[in-house]
Write a protein that holds these residues in place. Structure first.
Motif, short mmCIF file in Angstrom:
data_model
loop_
_atom_site.label_atom_id
_atom_site.label_comp_id
_atom_site.label_asym_id
_atom_site.label_seq_id
_atom_site.Cartn_x
_atom_site.Cartn_y
_atom_site.Cartn_z
N SER A 73 0.69 -1.33 0.20
CA SER A 73 0.34 -0.17 0.35
C SER A 73 1.02 1.79 0.26
CB SER A 73 -0.71 -0.14 1.30
OG SER A 73 -0.14 -0.26 2.59
N ASN A 74 1.99 1.26 0.07
CA ASN A 74 2.80 2.85 0.41
C ASN A 74 3.26 2.92 -1.03
OD1 ASN A 74 3.61 2.24 2.91
ND2 ASN A 74 5.16 1.44 2.92
N PRO A 75 2.97 4.44 -1.11
CA PRO A 75 3.38 4.33 -2.92
C PRO A 75 4.67 4.24 -3.43
CG PRO A 75 2.92 6.25 -1.36
CD PRO A 75 3.06 5.66 -0.35
N GLY A 76 6.05 3.26 -2.57
CA GLY A 76 6.61 2.91 -2.49
C GLY A 76 7.93 4.11 -3.64
N ASN A 77 9.33 3.17 -3.79
CA ASN A 77 10.21 4.10 -4.23
C ASN A 77 9.91 5.16 -4.87
OD1 ASN A 77 11.49 2.75 -1.97
ND2 ASN A 77 12.04 0.96 -3.82
N GLY A 78 9.39 4.90 -5.75
CA GLY A 78 9.36 5.86 -6.74
C GLY A 78 8.66 7.17 -6.64
N LEU A 79 7.52 7.68 -5.32
CA LEU A 79 7.11 8.93 -4.82
C LEU A 79 8.44 9.54 -4.29
CD1 LEU A 79 5.33 10.67 -4.32
CD2 LEU A 79 4.40 9.25 -2.56
N ALA A 80 9.45 8.14 -3.08
CA ALA A 80 10.04 8.79 -2.61
C ALA A 80 11.55 9.35 -3.06
CB ALA A 80 10.55 7.95 -1.90
N ALA A 81 11.59 8.11 -4.54
CA ALA A 81 12.60 8.87 -5.15
C ALA A 81 12.51 10.27 -6.17
CB ALA A 81 12.69 8.01 -6.47
N ARG A 82 11.38 10.47 -6.58
CA ARG A 82 11.24 11.70 -7.63
C ARG A 82 11.44 12.87 -6.32
NH1 ARG A 82 7.73 12.76 -11.76
NH2 ARG A 82 8.35 9.89 -12.21
N ILE A 83 11.14 12.64 -5.55
CA ILE A 83 10.54 13.60 -3.74
C ILE A 83 12.50 14.22 -3.20
CG2 ILE A 83 10.89 14.73 -1.34
CD1 ILE A 83 7.70 12.98 -1.84
N LEU A 84 12.82 12.75 -2.87
CA LEU A 84 13.88 13.18 -2.96
C LEU A 84 15.38 13.60 -4.48
CD1 LEU A 84 16.15 12.42 -0.40
CD2 LEU A 84 13.72 11.18 -0.27
N ASP A 85 14.74 12.80 -5.22
CA ASP A 85 15.82 13.64 -6.72
C ASP A 85 15.48 15.39 -6.32
OD1 ASP A 85 17.14 11.24 -7.64
OD2 ASP A 85 15.28 11.23 -8.96
N PHE A 86 14.25 15.94 -6.72
CA PHE A 86 14.35 17.13 -6.07
C PHE A 86 14.54 18.25 -4.96
CE2 PHE A 86 11.53 20.65 -4.87
CZ PHE A 86 11.41 21.28 -6.09
N LEU A 87 14.90 17.81 -4.48
CA LEU A 87 15.40 17.61 -3.00
C LEU A 87 17.05 18.29 -3.39
CD1 LEU A 87 15.37 19.24 -0.21
CD2 LEU A 87 15.69 16.39 0.94
N GLU A 88 17.67 16.84 -4.12
CA GLU A 88 18.89 16.81 -4.05
C GLU A 88 19.20 18.23 -5.24
OE1 GLU A 88 22.59 14.10 -5.38
OE2 GLU A 88 20.38 13.26 -4.85
N THR A 89 18.29 18.07 -6.51
CA THR A 89 18.59 18.58 -7.08
C THR A 89 18.37 20.41 -7.16
OG1 THR A 89 17.43 17.46 -9.26
CG2 THR A 89 17.68 19.72 -9.73
N VAL A 90 17.62 21.31 -5.91
CA VAL A 90 17.74 22.23 -6.24
C VAL A 90 18.59 22.59 -4.71
CG1 VAL A 90 15.09 22.45 -6.45
CG2 VAL A 90 16.12 22.03 -4.18
N SER A 91 19.12 21.65 -3.84
CA SER A 91 19.89 22.32 -2.84
C SER A 91 21.16 20.63 -2.80
CB SER A 91 19.32 22.57 -1.87
OG SER A 91 18.59 21.42 -1.69
N PRO A 92 21.69 20.81 -4.50
CA PRO A 92 22.76 19.66 -4.28
C PRO A 92 24.26 20.01 -3.44
CG PRO A 92 23.06 20.75 -5.95
CD PRO A 92 22.04 21.64 -5.40
N SER A 93 24.37 21.02 -2.91
CA SER A 93 25.59 20.86 -2.20
C SER A 93 25.32 21.27 -0.56
CB SER A 93 26.64 22.26 -2.80
OG SER A 93 26.00 23.17 -2.80
#
Length: 331
Positions: free
Chosen positions: A33-53
Motif C-alpha cells: 500500500s505504500n506509494p513505494g520508491n517511485g514517490l520517495a525517489a521523485r521527492i529526493l531527486d528534487f531536493l538534491e537538484t535544488v540544493s545539491p551541495s
C-alpha cells in the motif's frame, strides 16, 4: 452552514490568507500500500537538484539528508518510505490513535536503516521543531485537511532550512480490478469492460452515498491544482523550483491481491461512509448501500458462488504531487 457555503468559505480563505494557491486467484493478501520508491525517489531527486551541495552527505554509498517531517503520518507507512535517506525522521499526526499504531508498527517491523525515527502527536499548523531545522516537510495526503492552510505554510517556512523543500501529495478514489483466473481469460471474459463498470459503480458509491467532505474535492477532483496555484516560493524565477505532477502512473499507489473481505472492511472504515450510515440510522432507514454495491459487484463478476475471502482485487490510487522550495513569506 451548508456544503456549498463551506466550500466557498474554504476557497476564499485559501486565496485571502495565502494570497498567491490477468493472474490466477492468489492465496494470500500482499500489502504493497505504500506509494513505494517511485514517490520517495521523485521527492529526493528534487531536493538534491535544488540544493545539491548544502543538504546531503554520503553514508555507505547512499545520499543521506539531515532531518525531515512527515505531516499527517497516520500509521507510519508513509514515513518509512524515507527511512533510507534521512538521518532523522519525525512523523506527526493530530490523532493519538494513529501515532500509537505507527509506534506499534515500528516496534514490530523496524526499518533496515540507520535513520532515527520518532512519532508524536502534533499538527502541521504548530510543529514542535526549531526554526530552520528541517530539510524536507512532506504532507502525506494531509495538506487539504489542515485547519488553516496558510498557517500550515507559515509553519512550514519556519521549520525549513533556507535550502529546504516541501512535498505535498494526494490520492484519488481507489480503482479496482478483480484478479481473474486463466480459465476465465480463456472463456473470453470482457475484462476491460467489466473493470470499467466496476469502477463506475464504486465511484457512484463514493459520490452519491458517502458524505464526502467538501475539502476532499481538493484532492479527488481538483488534484491539488488550486493549492498549487496558491503557493509562492522563494527564487522561483531563478530556480524554476515549483511544479505539480498529475497522473504520473509511476507514482501510483498499488495494493495487490486484496480480498474482497479486506476491501469492504476498508470501505466501512471510511469516514464518509460512517457519516452517511449515521444519517440513515437517524432517519430509521433499514438499508445499506455498501452491501448493495458488494452484491452488484459479485453479480457483475459472476462470482456469487464464491465467498468474499475467495475473491481478490488489485487496487490503485492515482497520485498528484506538488514539489517546491521553501515557501515565500506570507503576510
Amino acid at each position: 452552514m451548508n456544503v456549498i457555503a463551506c466550500w466557498h468559505t474554504l476557497v476564499s480563505s485559501l486565496e485571502r490568507h495565502m494570497n498567491m494557491e490477468g493472474n490466477r486467484s492468489p492465496t494470500k493478501t500482499v500489502d504493497s500500500s505504500n506509494p513505494g520508491n517511485g514517490l520517495a525517489a521523485r521527492i529526493l531527486d528534487f531536493l538534491e537538484t535544488v540544493s545539491p551541495s548544502r543538504n546531503g552527505s554520503v553514508l555507505r554509498g547512499k545520499k543521506m539528508f539531515g532531518s525531515m517531517v512527515d505531516v499527517g503520518c497516520g500509521d507510519g507507512k508513509s514515513t518509512l518510505l524515507f527511512a533510507p535517506y534521512f538521518k532523522r525522521i519525525n512523523g506527526i499526526d493530530r490523532s493519538k490513535a494513529q501515532i500509537t499504531k505507527a509506534e506499534d508498527a515500528m516496534a514490530k517491523h523496524p526499518p533496515v536503516s540507520k535513520s532515527s525515527i520518532s512519532f508524536q502527536v502534533a499538527t502541521g499548523e504548530k510543529m514542535p521543531f526549531p526554526d530552520a531545522s528541517q530539510d524536507l516537510v512532506c504532507f502525506s495526503r494531509s495538506f487539504h485537511w489542515m485547519e488553516l492552510m496558510s498557517d500550515a505554510l507559515k509553519e512550514t517556512r519556519r521549520v525549513l532550512k533556507p535550502s529546504g523543500c516541501v512535498a505535498m501529495y494526494c490520492t484519488s478514489f481507489p480503482k479496482i480490478e478483480r484478479q481473474i483466473s486463466y480459465e476465465e481469460v480463456a472463456l473470453g471474459r470482457a475484462v476491460s469492460e467489466m473493470n470499467k463498470r466496476s469502477n463506475e459503480m464504486l465511484d457512484n458509491f463514493f459520490r452519491n452515498f458517502c458524505d464526502m467532505h467538501p475539502r476532499c474535492s481538493l484532492a479527488v477532483d481538483d488534484r491539488y491544482q488550486r493549492i498549487y496555484d496558491s503557493i509562492a516560493v522563494e527564487n522561483l524565477a531563478k530556480r524554476g523550483s515549483k511544479f505539480i505532477i498529475i497522473d504520473d502512473k509511476d507514482l501510483a499507489i498499488h495494493k495487490r491481491c486484496v480480498s474482497l473481505t479486506d476491501f469492504s472492511d476498508s470501505l466501512r472504515a471510511y469516514a464518509g461512509y460512517k457519516c452517511a450510515m449515521l444519517a440513515l440510522k437517524r432517519l430509521e432507514m433499514d438499508t445499506n448501500p455498501l452491501e448493495d454495491l458488494l452484491k452488484d459487484l459479485r453479480f457483475l463478476w459472476g462470482v456469487e458462488d464464491l465467498s468474499d475471502d475467495e475473491i481478490f482485487l488489485n487496487i490503485t490510487w492515482d497520485v498528484s504531487l506538488i514539489l517546491c522550495t521553501r515557501p515565500a513569506r506570507i503576510k
